[in-house]
Design an enzyme around this catalytic site. Sequence first.
Site, PDB file in Angstrom:
ATOM      1  N   LYS A 116       0.817  -1.211   0.000  1.00  0.00           N
ATOM      2  CA  LYS A 116       0.000   0.000   0.000  1.00  0.00           C
ATOM      3  C   LYS A 116       0.851   1.261   0.000  1.00  0.00           C
ATOM      4  CE  LYS A 116      -4.303  -1.691   2.031  1.00  0.00           C
ATOM      5  NZ  LYS A 116      -3.999  -3.121   2.040  1.00  0.00           N
ATOM      6  N   LYS A 158      -3.137   0.509   8.965  1.00  0.00           N
ATOM      7  CA  LYS A 158      -3.503  -0.466   7.936  1.00  0.00           C
ATOM      8  C   LYS A 158      -2.297  -1.314   7.543  1.00  0.00           C
ATOM      9  CE  LYS A 158      -6.004   1.062   4.506  1.00  0.00           C
ATOM     10  NZ  LYS A 158      -6.463   1.882   3.366  1.00  0.00           N
ATOM     11  N   HIS A 208     -17.382   4.625   1.189  1.00  0.00           N
ATOM     12  CA  HIS A 208     -16.423   3.769   0.480  1.00  0.00           C
ATOM     13  C   HIS A 208     -17.008   3.531  -0.912  1.00  0.00           C
ATOM     14  CE1 HIS A 208     -13.639   0.024   0.585  1.00  0.00           C
ATOM     15  NE2 HIS A 208     -13.999   0.270  -0.659  1.00  0.00           N
ATOM     16  N   ARG A 292      -7.568  -7.744  -8.771  1.00  0.00           N
ATOM     17  CA  ARG A 292      -8.315  -8.988  -8.958  1.00  0.00           C
ATOM     18  C   ARG A 292      -9.783  -8.645  -9.125  1.00  0.00           C
ATOM     19  NH1 ARG A 292     -10.806  -9.304  -3.953  1.00  0.00           N
ATOM     20  NH2 ARG A 292      -9.629  -8.461  -2.193  1.00  0.00           N
TER      21      ARG A 292
END
Length: 673
Positions: A116, A158, A208, A292
């Site tokens: 990330k 995270k 989100h 993906r």
Amino acid sequence: MFRTLLIANRGEIACRIIRTARRLGLATVAVHSDADAGARHVALADAAVRIGPAPARDSYLRIDAILDAARRTGADAVHPGYGFLSENAAFAEACAGAGLVFVGPPAAAIRAMGGKSEAKALMAAAGVPLVPGYHGEAQDGALLRAEAERIGWPVLIKASAGGGGKGMKVATGPEDFTDQLASAKREALAAFGDDRVLIEKYLARPRHVEIQVFADAHGGCVYLFERDCSIQRRHQKVVEEAPAPGLDPALRRRMGEAAVAAARAIGYVGAGTVEFLLDQDGRFYFMEMNTRLQVEHPVTEMITGQDLVEWQVRVAAGERLPLAQDDLAIDGHAIEVRLYAEDPARGFLPQTGTLEHLRFPAEGPHVRVDAGVRTGDAISIHYDPMIAKLIVWDRDRPAAVRRLRAALAETEIAGLTANVGFLSTLAAHPAFLAADLDTRFIERHQADLLPAAAPAPEEAQVLAALGLLLDRAARTERQAAAGADPRSPWARADGWRLNDEAHDTITLREPPRDPGATGPEHVLRLTYGRDGYRFHLSGGDLAARGELAEDGRLTAELGGIRCIASWVRRDGGITLFHRGGTQRFHLVEPLASAAAESGTGGRLTAPMPGKVIALLAEEGAAVAAGQPLVVLEAMKMEHTLKAPVAGTVRRHRFRVGDQVPEGTELMEFEEGA
């Protein structure tokens, strides 16, 4: 186009890929662990290969075993699905090295977005907006804390190497930062083999919103609009819908173009999802890119009319994208909910057990069910506890919400606790109906969505008892028919007496609300009649009669009012599906021992099977009620178990790394200050 496709995954996504591959004329090969030898995806495929024991690290995460399965079956392509090795660059490279087509992006693209922190740097260079945060390589605890202070509390910690809510914790201030950092690092290491983290500003009420992108090897790249995935628990999605409510065309275009820019920046090929946080002021920030297909891709398929798995296969075979950006359009509204084996009332604790009864609504243009399990299958500790995805479509959002509520009312799951009732409550909540969404929706409305448990209504109690009576009568008739004198009055279960009415008592106990407690008990007294039963309730007598079909459909008449329910009995448990709700009862047998279940008192037991990964109190330590004592890892998540009462830890029964079964006492605990 290649000939044989090996699916390096399991569950509903493996079943979905097999169906699409078959439509394209491809032979399919399933791989499976020992736990999945009888799984649905294994039964659907043309061939199946065992690749190891139940734990994923010994089977679905073994690159060598999967490549060997491809070699042995003559497969020339591998589809990784989602999860497991789907975002593993080494796997993509190994497939290429073995002469196999990897149905996914190039290894370099996976690697670019795999970390990330590195991905954030790439996105910044590409002009994609980022959430304020720290994405550097240095991982010293003091430095990370200083960065959190600079960013401003609260912050989100995270895992740098993964997603799906694993290794993701919120620190509200300096007082809990160290503990949350340690927990995030443990989860990240367990899930991804990499404990690096990044720190980001925790936005107050963001949504989100993610963009589905697709690229081919010829320079084509499009976005197939957006999905709103704001409703989450433990940072994992619960409800997804497309298009995102209230998103104006200009903002949709800006977000779509930013997602395409992100894909182009890393030379992307195939299906991918660029995830953004959308603030209340309309500003959006890059969060991560999943290299993906996503669990929620069906809602995109429903509003575009496209099969994204087919797009994946065609692009992997070297074809161009089937459509250009201007050819794509939004048609209607779609909503997906994830049906999980979990107990929302206990913090969404994952559940294990056997799916003793499973019934979904009929599929058609408005309803779709993606399931990888069947009645009789088990939900084990080894994999994600998702049972199925329920997807609905209609012309607009209000109509789609009505479809969703109706479809949930027709969904029946027995044998373990599932989240169907919670989803039904959520789908009827005024804030959901108004599309007032953000990532803390469940937290904000927790009192409404998870109300204090109430005893089962009398109607449900009577229906459960009526089903039991009808089932007994049917069993007795079958036994009598097979006996020497089937017409004997003694071979009947209708309460026949020579000179009197027959009376009976049925005692039903509901499951306990809390571990170690005893659930509410209902004593139902009744009299047998010529054409049914008469229940003697607190509000007066109620006449009841009905018919119970072999599939559990209960058609009843209560006090002259006709009603329909589903009735399922397994061993001593009865599950009733009625009016869109689920009621569970345990039949208390009259001759059962009175040494009944008692509370656990000061015992600390494992709420589910798992692995002990941390012991937080030393032997001999005095602890307060609610103090964290043990961290258990199960279903890919950490679960912190706390002291049930104040007391002293006398002895640990297990060590870090030990596997423990559900209900096991984890330590000797002496109650008392």
